[in-house]
Design a protein around this motif. Structure first.
Motif, PDB file in Angstrom:
ATOM      1  N   ASN A   3       0.937  -1.103   0.170  1.00  0.00           N
ATOM      2  CA  ASN A   3       0.040   0.021   0.104  1.00  0.00           C
ATOM      3  C   ASN A   3       0.921   1.100   0.030  1.00  0.00           C
ATOM      4  N   ARG A   4       0.950   1.781  -1.088  1.00  0.00           N
ATOM      5  CA  ARG A   4       2.061   2.922  -1.356  1.00  0.00           C
ATOM      6  C   ARG A   4       1.736   4.178  -0.735  1.00  0.00           C
ATOM      7  N   LEU A   5       0.533   4.320  -0.522  1.00  0.00           N
ATOM      8  CA  LEU A   5      -0.151   5.566  -0.292  1.00  0.00           C
ATOM      9  C   LEU A   5       0.161   5.558   1.491  1.00  0.00           C
ATOM     10  N   ALA A   6      -0.186   4.458   1.807  1.00  0.00           N
ATOM     11  CA  ALA A   6      -0.213   4.228   3.465  1.00  0.00           C
ATOM     12  C   ALA A   6       1.216   4.275   3.789  1.00  0.00           C
ATOM     13  N   ALA A   7       2.463   3.960   2.964  1.00  0.00           N
ATOM     14  CA  ALA A   7       3.837   4.075   3.124  1.00  0.00           C
ATOM     15  C   ALA A   7       4.266   5.657   3.119  1.00  0.00           C
ATOM     16  N   VAL A   8       3.411   6.151   2.361  1.00  0.00           N
ATOM     17  CA  VAL A   8       4.088   7.689   2.068  1.00  0.00           C
ATOM     18  C   VAL A   8       3.544   8.594   3.189  1.00  0.00           C
ATOM     19  N   LEU A   9       2.373   7.964   3.682  1.00  0.00           N
ATOM     20  CA  LEU A   9       1.658   8.803   4.974  1.00  0.00           C
ATOM     21  C   LEU A   9       2.461   8.531   5.910  1.00  0.00           C
ATOM     22  N   LEU A  10       2.657   7.417   6.217  1.00  0.00           N
ATOM     23  CA  LEU A  10       3.679   6.869   7.251  1.00  0.00           C
ATOM     24  C   LEU A  10       5.134   7.725   7.218  1.00  0.00           C
ATOM     25  N   ILE A  11       5.670   7.839   6.246  1.00  0.00           N
ATOM     26  CA  ILE A  11       6.889   8.342   6.179  1.00  0.00           C
ATOM     27  C   ILE A  11       7.051   9.945   6.039  1.00  0.00           C
ATOM     28  N   ALA A  12       6.077  10.347   5.477  1.00  0.00           N
ATOM     29  CA  ALA A  12       6.098  11.794   5.548  1.00  0.00           C
ATOM     30  C   ALA A  12       4.968  12.345   6.306  1.00  0.00           C
ATOM     31  N   PHE A  13       3.853  12.063   6.579  1.00  0.00           N
ATOM     32  CA  PHE A  13       2.666  12.887   7.111  1.00  0.00           C
ATOM     33  C   PHE A  13       3.033  13.016   8.599  1.00  0.00           C
ATOM     34  N   ILE A  14       3.406  11.755   9.157  1.00  0.00           N
ATOM     35  CA  ILE A  14       3.343  11.636  10.754  1.00  0.00           C
ATOM     36  C   ILE A  14       4.678  12.778  11.274  1.00  0.00           C
ATOM     37  N   PRO A  15       5.799  12.783  10.618  1.00  0.00           N
ATOM     38  CA  PRO A  15       6.655  13.603  10.933  1.00  0.00           C
ATOM     39  C   PRO A  15       6.374  14.829  10.592  1.00  0.00           C
ATOM     40  N   MET A  16       5.754  15.443   9.591  1.00  0.00           N
ATOM     41  CA  MET A  16       5.300  16.661   9.121  1.00  0.00           C
ATOM     42  C   MET A  16       4.355  17.194  10.230  1.00  0.00           C
ATOM     43  N   TRP A  17       3.324  16.186  10.793  1.00  0.00           N
ATOM     44  CA  TRP A  17       2.211  16.821  11.607  1.00  0.00           C
ATOM     45  C   TRP A  17       2.789  16.907  12.967  1.00  0.00           C
ATOM     46  N   ILE A  18       3.748  16.183  13.215  1.00  0.00           N
ATOM     47  CA  ILE A  18       4.550  16.236  14.567  1.00  0.00           C
ATOM     48  C   ILE A  18       5.257  17.610  14.553  1.00  0.00           C
ATOM     49  N   THR A  19       5.826  17.755  13.538  1.00  0.00           N
ATOM     50  CA  THR A  19       6.886  18.873  13.469  1.00  0.00           C
ATOM     51  C   THR A  19       6.186  20.259  13.385  1.00  0.00           C
ATOM     52  N   VAL A  20       5.066  20.282  12.787  1.00  0.00           N
ATOM     53  CA  VAL A  20       4.254  21.367  12.503  1.00  0.00           C
ATOM     54  C   VAL A  20       3.511  21.612  14.160  1.00  0.00           C
ATOM     55  N   ALA A  21       3.177  20.614  14.593  1.00  0.00           N
ATOM     56  CA  ALA A  21       2.383  21.033  15.869  1.00  0.00           C
ATOM     57  C   ALA A  21       3.405  21.467  17.013  1.00  0.00           C
ATOM     58  N   LYS A  22       4.610  20.847  17.158  1.00  0.00           N
ATOM     59  CA  LYS A  22       5.500  21.233  18.231  1.00  0.00           C
ATOM     60  C   LYS A  22       6.241  22.643  17.791  1.00  0.00           C
ATOM     61  N   THR A  23       6.424  23.024  16.448  1.00  0.00           N
ATOM     62  CA  THR A  23       7.116  24.113  16.233  1.00  0.00           C
ATOM     63  C   THR A  23       6.254  25.395  15.984  1.00  0.00           C
ATOM     64  N   LEU A  24       5.029  25.320  15.460  1.00  0.00           N
ATOM     65  CA  LEU A  24       4.146  26.529  15.248  1.00  0.00           C
ATOM     66  C   LEU A  24       3.179  26.698  16.333  1.00  0.00           C
ATOM     67  N   THR A  25       3.017  25.849  17.415  1.00  0.00           N
ATOM     68  CA  THR A  25       1.945  26.160  18.449  1.00  0.00           C
ATOM     69  C   THR A  25       2.840  26.742  19.639  1.00  0.00           C
ATOM     70  N   THR A  26       2.133  27.567  20.227  1.00  0.00           N
ATOM     71  CA  THR A  26       2.613  28.288  21.137  1.00  0.00           C
ATOM     72  C   THR A  26       3.215  27.657  22.457  1.00  0.00           C
TER      73      THR A  26
END
Length: 261
Positions: free
Chosen positions: A23-46
């Motif tokens: 499942n390539r879409l799931a692999a892309v989401l795992l590799i890219a979406f989770i780190p991006m979401w965590i990074t955005v939440a940590k760096t852009l939130t007060t």
């Protein structure tokens, strides 16, 4: 357990895990979406410190808004990913499972393979997401945090398996899982929502995981009681999915011939 059933289970597991890995879409989401979401939440939130009450224990805690949002965002990301992954896997094999059982393949082996796939996917995704959180943050109880993330993965994975038996396509499944996750987690975030302390949040699927994650992050108490909520949701979703699977793959035996006289 007979050798034939064990062999059938191992074969079913191998094919189920291979299908999941493709499942390539799931692999892309795992590799890219989770780190991006965590990074955005940590760096852009007060990082401003907020007081909030941990419903599971009734105690008041203080934590940075960025850390609370990162926890909530991580649970949101993994629930979407595992829910969609299990939905996609169950939907794609639905017709094939029916043909296999009609040909005499043991349903017990297929059910065991699906549960094994759910566990493997949940452990993989939760470990990956927890590792990314630990890059940004040092929770007081990192192991308990990982258990909490694993719990929400299992709940939403079972939910995806359940929805696959009732929804016709991947678009419908993905949209449904996204909407459930938003309705589930948004009211529980003590930074972004004024409803996080309401009694009704205890009925939501991720309540146990979020409460346990907050306890793991900001206390030294091993607060495990909220995971009973996760266990209840997991049991209900899994039982519904397996009952629907058994009904869907039920084979109808031809009526016995009737002899007069």
């Amino acid at each position: 357990m007979s050798a034939h059933l064990v062999s059938a289970y191992l074969v079913a597991c191998r094919y189920a895990l291979l299908a999941m890995a493709k499942n390539r879409l799931a692999a892309v989401l795992l590799i890219a979406f989770i780190p991006m979401w965590i990074t955005v939440a940590k760096t852009l939130t007060t990082p401003k410190t907020f007081p909030f009450r941990l419903r599971a224990t009734g105690t008041w805690l203080r934590a940075g808004g960025d850390e609370i949002t990162m926890i909530s965002g991580s649970l949101n990301a993994v629930s979407l990913l595992v829910g969609f992954l299990m939905f996609s896997a169950a939907r794609r094999t639905r017709a094939f499972d029916r043909r296999l059982t009609a040909a005499g393949y043991p349903r017990t082996a297929l059910i065991g393979a699906k549960l094994t796939t759910l566990l493997v996917a949940s452990v993989l995704v939760s470990t990956y997401a927890t590792a990314w959180m630990l890059l940004f943050w040092s929770p007081l109880q990192p192991f308990l945090l990982g258990i909490a993330v694993l719990a929400v993965c299992l709940v939403y994975g079972a939910m995806g398996m359940c929805l696959a038996l009732f929804l016709p396509g991947e678009v419908e499944g993905l949209v449904t899982i996204i909407m459930i996750s938003i309705i589930d987690l948004a009211p529980q975030n003590p930074v972004a929502s004024t409803t996080a302390d309401k009694t009704l949040v205890e009925l939501l699927p991720s309540y146990g995981s979020l409460q346990t994650s907050l306890a793991a992050g900001f206390t030294r108490n091993a607060t495990l009681s909220p995971l009973l909520h996760s266990t209840a949701w997991l049991t209900a979703m899994t039982a519904t999915a397996l009952a629907a699977f058994a009904l869907h793959t039920r084979t109808h035996q031809p009526p016995a011939p009737h002899h007069d006289g």
